[in-house]
Design an enzyme around this catalytic site. Structure first.
Site, PDB file in Angstrom:
ATOM      1  N   LYS A   1     -42.475   2.548 -37.478  1.00  0.00           N
ATOM      2  CA  LYS A   1     -43.399   2.252 -36.380  1.00  0.00           C
ATOM      3  C   LYS A   1     -44.655   3.111 -36.554  1.00  0.00           C
ATOM      4  O   LYS A   1     -45.453   2.859 -37.447  1.00  0.00           O
ATOM      5  CB  LYS A   1     -42.699   2.458 -35.038  1.00  0.00           C
ATOM      6  CG  LYS A   1     -41.574   1.440 -34.803  1.00  0.00           C
ATOM      7  CD  LYS A   1     -40.904   1.604 -33.473  1.00  0.00           C
ATOM      8  CE  LYS A   1     -39.934   0.487 -33.162  1.00  0.00           C
ATOM      9  NZ  LYS A   1     -38.868   0.269 -34.146  1.00  0.00           N
TER      10      LYS A   1
ATOM     11  N   HIS B   1     -39.990   5.097 -30.508  1.00  0.00           N
ATOM     12  CA  HIS B   1     -41.262   4.638 -29.944  1.00  0.00           C
ATOM     13  C   HIS B   1     -42.106   5.798 -29.422  1.00  0.00           C
ATOM     14  O   HIS B   1     -42.949   5.602 -28.544  1.00  0.00           O
ATOM     15  CB  HIS B   1     -41.012   3.619 -28.833  1.00  0.00           C
ATOM     16  CG  HIS B   1     -40.627   2.272 -29.342  1.00  0.00           C
ATOM     17  ND1 HIS B   1     -41.559   1.318 -29.713  1.00  0.00           N
ATOM     18  CD2 HIS B   1     -39.412   1.719 -29.564  1.00  0.00           C
ATOM     19  CE1 HIS B   1     -40.932   0.232 -30.124  1.00  0.00           C
ATOM     20  NE2 HIS B   1     -39.626   0.448 -30.049  1.00  0.00           N
TER      21      HIS B   1
ATOM     22  N   SER C   1     -38.004   0.754 -24.997  1.00  0.00           N
ATOM     23  CA  SER C   1     -38.951  -0.030 -25.769  1.00  0.00           C
ATOM     24  C   SER C   1     -39.420  -1.313 -25.094  1.00  0.00           C
ATOM     25  O   SER C   1     -40.495  -1.814 -25.424  1.00  0.00           O
ATOM     26  CB  SER C   1     -38.344  -0.377 -27.137  1.00  0.00           C
ATOM     27  OG  SER C   1     -37.143  -1.114 -26.979  1.00  0.00           O
TER      28      SER C   1
END
Length: 394
Positions: A242, A211, A183
């Site tokens: 996310k 991610h 990340s």
């Protein structure tokens, strides 16, 4: 609190400020989105949220959350095995399994909880975990809770991973643990080689895909799709906070026996409240949108390419790659903080990352691109980076 302990804390805080690594939280007074407003300031372009697909501001997702709130209520006030499971939670688990191509899925309050409750449930002192050195803090903390032997291999270094697997050869069971995307750097794990090594050494393969889920791969399933290893990864963990809507919540998905044991023994699952029904309902809408069309992940891919190419022309030290995480390396923590403040004055919201979030001497501005950005937005941000670079004499 004693006077000596208060002085101890004050000294630590003073040292953090002196090092330029003190983290001041900017208060946003608008909903999350491409454009936000900080305190009573003017609207600014948001270039550092994990809102990769723009779904945190998507009207259908927000409407689905309202509908779930009306149908299922505000919260369960309980853990899953007591009275904290509703139909909407089972629907989401089933849909996530279908989306990810796995046998079963278990929901958590966050991916941090998913990773925290994984390793100690599955492995004991006779076993071994081989973990990438740049793994997320949640994996590191989860491994610390486990009594298994610990081995750490150099980031994405398959020769070192094989060496550590050989060193762990006498362990009863072995598990390789890696982020799908690292990340802080935007680098992708070499999952094809990792799965090959796992199979060769009789190890389990575990990937935190926080991610990547929702947009990596041809249809957005994640890095296991991107790397062509769907069905070969034993355990996937990830977040709903996310690309998958941006609220909160996490999951572990994989082999059915693993998920069944987690339901019986995983402490964050057994002792934490259930995911809010409104988030579960909105997440179902997210999965519907992602399985209906790849338009958002396609737009994100295009935006990322545009931004990275524009930043490269400025001569800033940008880590290479294709991921929408685009780190601008500055090195010095105080410089990163000044750079971020100057960008805010130019109308672009970014944050300086410094120790302990990243190693000392590797401070950076981590830009994150969204499908909700227009090319005009990104061109504006690129110009602002160029202006600040010149003003700071870089």
């Amino acid at each position: 609190m004693t006077t000596s302990f208060r002085q101890h804390l004050s000294a630590q805080l003073a040292n953090i400020r002196a090092a330029g690594t003190y983290k001041r939280e900017r208060v946003i007074v608008t909903p999350q989105g491409t454009s936000i407003r900080v305190s009573d300031g003017k609207p600014v372009l948001n270039l550092c949220a994990n809102n990769y697909l723009g779904l945190a501001q998507h009207p259908e997702v927000i409407a689905a959350a309202h509908e779930a709130l009306d149908q299922w209520g505000y919260g369960m006030a309980s853990v899953r095995f007591i009275c904290g499971t509703q139909g909407v939670h089972k629907q989401l688990e089933n849909k996530l399994s279908e989306f990810l191509g796995t046998e079963d899925t278990i929901l958590y309050g966050s991916c941090f909880d998913a990773n925290g409750g994984l390793f100690e449930t599955l492995l004991g002192a006779e076993d071994a975990i081989i973990s990438d050195e740049l793994n997320h803090a949640s994996i590191i903390d989860g491994v610390r809770l486990c009594k298994a032997q610990r081995f750490r291999y150099r980031n994405n270094n398959m020769a070192d991973l094989e060496l550590k697997l050989t060193e762990a050869g006498q362990a009863r069971f072995k598990m390789i643990a890696t982020d799908g995307v690292f990340s802080m750097d935007g680098y992708l794990a070499n999952l094809s080689a990792i799965c090959d090594l796992a199979e060769r050494h009789g190890a389990l393969a575990m990937v935190d895909d926080s991610h990547a889920v929702g947009f990596m791969g041809r249809t957005g399933r994640g890095t296991h799709e991107f790397n062509g290893v769907m069905g070969r990864v034993d355990i996937l963990t990830g977040t709903l906070g996310k690309a998958m809507g941006g609220a909160s919540g996490g999951y572990t998905s994989g082999r059915k026996e693993i998920i069944e044991l987690l339901r019986q023994r995983s402490r964050p699952y057994l002792f934490s409240n259930t995911l809010a029904p409104s988030i579960a309902g909105a997440s179902l809408k997210v999965l519907e949108l992602l399985t209906t069309s790849t338009a958002l992940r396609d737009k994100l891919e295009s935006n990322t390419k545009f931004f990275r190419e524009g930043m490269a022309r400025l001569g800033l030290a940008v880590l290479p790659g294709t991921h929408p995480i685009c780190p601008v390396m500055l090195g010095d923590a105080a410089l990163a903080a000044r750079f971020a403040d100057a960008m805010l004055e130019k109308g672009v919201y970014v944050i300086g990352f410094s120790y302990p979030v990243v190693p000392k001497g590797k401070a950076r501005i981590r830009c994150q691109i969204s499908a909700a950005h227009s090319q005009d937005d990104l061109a504006f941000a690129i110009r602002a980076f160029g202006d600040v670079k010149r003003e700071l004499g870089l």
